[in-house]
Design an enzyme around this catalytic site. Structure first.
Site, PDB file in Angstrom:
ATOM      1  N   HIS A  71     -27.376 -68.118 -22.394  1.00 15.75           N
ATOM      2  CA  HIS A  71     -26.494 -68.738 -23.388  1.00 15.75           C
ATOM      3  C   HIS A  71     -25.798 -67.663 -24.221  1.00 15.75           C
ATOM      4  O   HIS A  71     -26.465 -66.888 -24.913  1.00 15.75           O
ATOM      5  CB  HIS A  71     -27.364 -69.633 -24.281  1.00 15.75           C
ATOM      6  CG  HIS A  71     -26.620 -70.432 -25.286  1.00 15.75           C
ATOM      7  ND1 HIS A  71     -26.856 -70.306 -26.640  1.00 15.75           N
ATOM      8  CD2 HIS A  71     -25.670 -71.381 -25.152  1.00 15.75           C
ATOM      9  CE1 HIS A  71     -26.088 -71.160 -27.289  1.00 15.75           C
ATOM     10  NE2 HIS A  71     -25.355 -71.818 -26.417  1.00 15.75           N
ATOM     11  N   GLU A  94     -23.240 -67.373 -19.576  1.00 15.27           N
ATOM     12  CA  GLU A  94     -22.301 -68.345 -20.147  1.00 15.27           C
ATOM     13  C   GLU A  94     -21.140 -67.695 -20.894  1.00 15.27           C
ATOM     14  O   GLU A  94     -21.338 -66.709 -21.607  1.00 15.27           O
ATOM     15  CB  GLU A  94     -23.040 -69.271 -21.134  1.00 15.27           C
ATOM     16  CG  GLU A  94     -22.175 -70.452 -21.521  1.00 15.27           C
ATOM     17  CD  GLU A  94     -22.468 -71.020 -22.896  1.00 15.27           C
ATOM     18  OE1 GLU A  94     -23.065 -70.344 -23.750  1.00 15.27           O
ATOM     19  OE2 GLU A  94     -22.060 -72.171 -23.126  1.00 15.27           O
ATOM     20  N   ASP A 150     -18.094 -69.055 -23.566  1.00 18.29           N
ATOM     21  CA  ASP A 150     -17.319 -70.043 -24.318  1.00 18.29           C
ATOM     22  C   ASP A 150     -15.920 -69.466 -24.456  1.00 18.29           C
ATOM     23  O   ASP A 150     -15.764 -68.289 -24.807  1.00 18.29           O
ATOM     24  CB  ASP A 150     -17.908 -70.256 -25.718  1.00 18.29           C
ATOM     25  CG  ASP A 150     -19.276 -70.918 -25.686  1.00 18.29           C
ATOM     26  OD1 ASP A 150     -19.454 -71.901 -24.946  1.00 18.29           O
ATOM     27  OD2 ASP A 150     -20.168 -70.450 -26.416  1.00 18.29           O
ATOM     28  N   HIS A 208     -17.306 -68.309 -29.299  1.00 18.56           N
ATOM     29  CA  HIS A 208     -17.872 -69.652 -29.407  1.00 18.56           C
ATOM     30  C   HIS A 208     -17.041 -70.593 -30.260  1.00 18.56           C
ATOM     31  O   HIS A 208     -16.903 -71.773 -29.960  1.00 18.56           O
ATOM     32  CB  HIS A 208     -19.301 -69.586 -29.980  1.00 18.56           C
ATOM     33  CG  HIS A 208     -19.905 -70.942 -30.166  1.00 18.56           C
ATOM     34  ND1 HIS A 208     -19.838 -71.647 -31.341  1.00 18.56           N
ATOM     35  CD2 HIS A 208     -20.548 -71.745 -29.296  1.00 18.56           C
ATOM     36  CE1 HIS A 208     -20.437 -72.806 -31.197  1.00 18.56           C
ATOM     37  NE2 HIS A 208     -20.878 -72.895 -29.959  1.00 18.56           N
ATOM     38  N   GLU A 245     -17.361 -72.488 -20.505  1.00 14.75           N
ATOM     39  CA  GLU A 245     -17.058 -73.684 -21.315  1.00 14.75           C
ATOM     40  C   GLU A 245     -15.668 -73.561 -21.934  1.00 14.75           C
ATOM     41  O   GLU A 245     -15.377 -72.583 -22.645  1.00 14.75           O
ATOM     42  CB  GLU A 245     -18.092 -73.865 -22.436  1.00 14.75           C
ATOM     43  CG  GLU A 245     -17.750 -75.097 -23.279  1.00 14.75           C
ATOM     44  CD  GLU A 245     -18.687 -75.356 -24.458  1.00 14.75           C
ATOM     45  OE1 GLU A 245     -19.733 -74.679 -24.575  1.00 14.75           O
ATOM     46  OE2 GLU A 245     -18.351 -76.252 -25.258  1.00 14.75           O
TER      47      GLU A 245
HETATM   48  O1  G3P Z   1     -22.457 -75.114 -23.510  1.00 12.40           O
HETATM   49  C1  G3P Z   1     -23.783 -75.473 -23.704  1.00 12.40           C
HETATM   50  C2  G3P Z   1     -24.079 -75.183 -25.121  1.00 12.40           C
HETATM   51  O2  G3P Z   1     -23.712 -73.851 -25.320  1.00 12.40           O
HETATM   52  C3  G3P Z   1     -23.274 -76.087 -25.969  1.00 12.40           C
HETATM   53  O3  G3P Z   1     -23.407 -75.749 -27.234  1.00 12.40           O
HETATM   54  O4  G3P Z   1     -22.245 -75.048 -29.209  1.00 12.40           O
HETATM   55  O5  G3P Z   1     -23.698 -73.417 -28.031  1.00 12.40           O
HETATM   56  O6  G3P Z   1     -21.507 -74.066 -27.064  1.00 12.40           O
HETATM   57  P1  G3P Z   1     -22.674 -74.504 -27.904  1.00 12.40           P
HETATM   58 CA    CA Z   2     -21.363 -73.263 -24.829  1.00 10.49          CA
END
Ligand code: G3P
Ligand code: CA
Length: 318
Positions: A14, A41, A43, A56, A146
């Site tokens: 993450h 991951e 964002d 993010h 994402e």
């Molecule tokens: O994308 C999964 C998780 O990361 C969603 O929450 O706010 O950390 O992007 P966030």
């Molecule tokens: Ca995310």
């Protein structure tokens, strides 16, 4: 949607190895790769010159020194929107461990240093880093991207879908295998991916605990079988908040039962060794609950190394 073969259970780093280094920076990506995460991951939001960057929030003030370098560039709400800055300006910033709006560190035990080595990367730089590390190591870490706040980007007159798709095309990551995953809270963006069919990899509907003003998703509906039947028409899996997995009685929630029935894989978020994701459940017990009891297909974790160790201990991976 048809089934897609993916790592099981999938360890998704993450925001990179953000338990140890400032989130989404290239050092955090490299450490996550060294931790043997199956996926790293990203964002993604856009700059004013339409470049997808890995960040993010749609604003910069909680993870960079933007307020120091560009003190007058906030909007009326006091926030510094990435979409108001060129890539060159954003590259002048230093990234740091996440703070709250008062400047207090959100996770006090994490990396406390600042420095020029922490920058906001572009999506292209992150993918290139992962590709080169894979090449050098013989590993096959994937990227799990994402698209952040498509509704916001639309209001700003830009198309984050197309900008991300262009980068994926450049890097030959249009999803012929499961090495590239697309996730989003916005159902309309995922439907666009599914209907246009240019990207062929896994699509993941993120599921919030509740619906949010100015976001398009009806998340309460996605907690039910009938809502997930709609999701199954355009997505291969769901990424729910871990607090949505069980009823108060401790039995699997309707959403979990429905996802399994519909063949939607489950990648819940987020596992943290330094804060309780579910009140009263420690990190180790959370892994037992998710991977042994509920048999989820993977999870987002801030500590990919510790999740890997626990999964090995549980006999889930070798
Ligand atoms: O994308 C999964 C998780 O990361 C969603 O929450 O706010 O950390 O992007 P966030
Ligand atoms: Ca995310």
């Amino acid at each position: 949607m048809g089934a897609i073969k993916m790592p099981y259970p999938a360890i998704i780093a993450h925001r990179g190895a953000c338990g140890y280094l400032p989130e989404h920076t290239l050092p955090a990506v490299k450490l996550a790769h060294a931790f043997d995460a199956h996926y790293i991951e990203q964002d993604v939001v856009l700059t004013s010159d339409d470049v997808p960057i890995v960040l993010h929030d749609v604003t910069l003030e909680l993870t960079t020194n933007v307020a120091t370098l560009f003190p007058k560039r906030h909007r009326g709400d006091g926030l510094f929107y990435a979409i108001d800055f060129t890539l060159e300006e954003i590259k002048a910033l230093n990234a740091h461990e996440r703070t709250d709006s008062l400047g207090n560190t959100v996770f006090p035990g994490r990396y406390s240093g600042t420095g020029v080595e922490f920058k906001v990367p572009t999506l292209a730089e992150e993918i290139e880093t992962v590709d080169r590390l894979n090449q050098a190591s013989g590993k096959r870490a994937g990227v799990y991207i994402e698209l952040k706040r498509p509704e916001f980007h639309e209001q700003e007159g830009v198309d984050i879908y197309q900008a991300v798709l262009d980068v994926l095309t450049t890097f030959d990551r249009l999803g012929e295998n499961a090495d590239t995953v697309i996730q989003c809270f916005d159902p309309e963006t995922l439907k666009r991916f599914a209907h246009e069919g240019i990207f062929k990899g896994p699509l993941v509907q993120l599921v919030h605990t509740e619906s949010i003003a100015n976001w398009r998703g009806n998340f309460e509906a996605m907690h039910t079988l009938s809502g997930l039947k709609e999701v199954a028409k355009y997505a291969h899996g769901i990424g729910p908040d871990v607090n949505l997995l069980e009823n108060k009685s401790g039995s699997p929630s309707e959403m979990v039962v429905a996802a399994k029935k519909l063949g939607l894989f489950l990648h819940p978020y987020t596992l943290r060794a330094d804060s309780e994701s579910i009140p009263g459940v420690n990190f180790e017990d959370l892994h037992e609950k998710l991977f042994k009891k509920l048999k989820v297909d993977g999870a987002f974790t801030d500590f990919a190394d510790q999740t890997r160790e626990l999964l090995i201990h549980m006999g889930k991976i070798s």
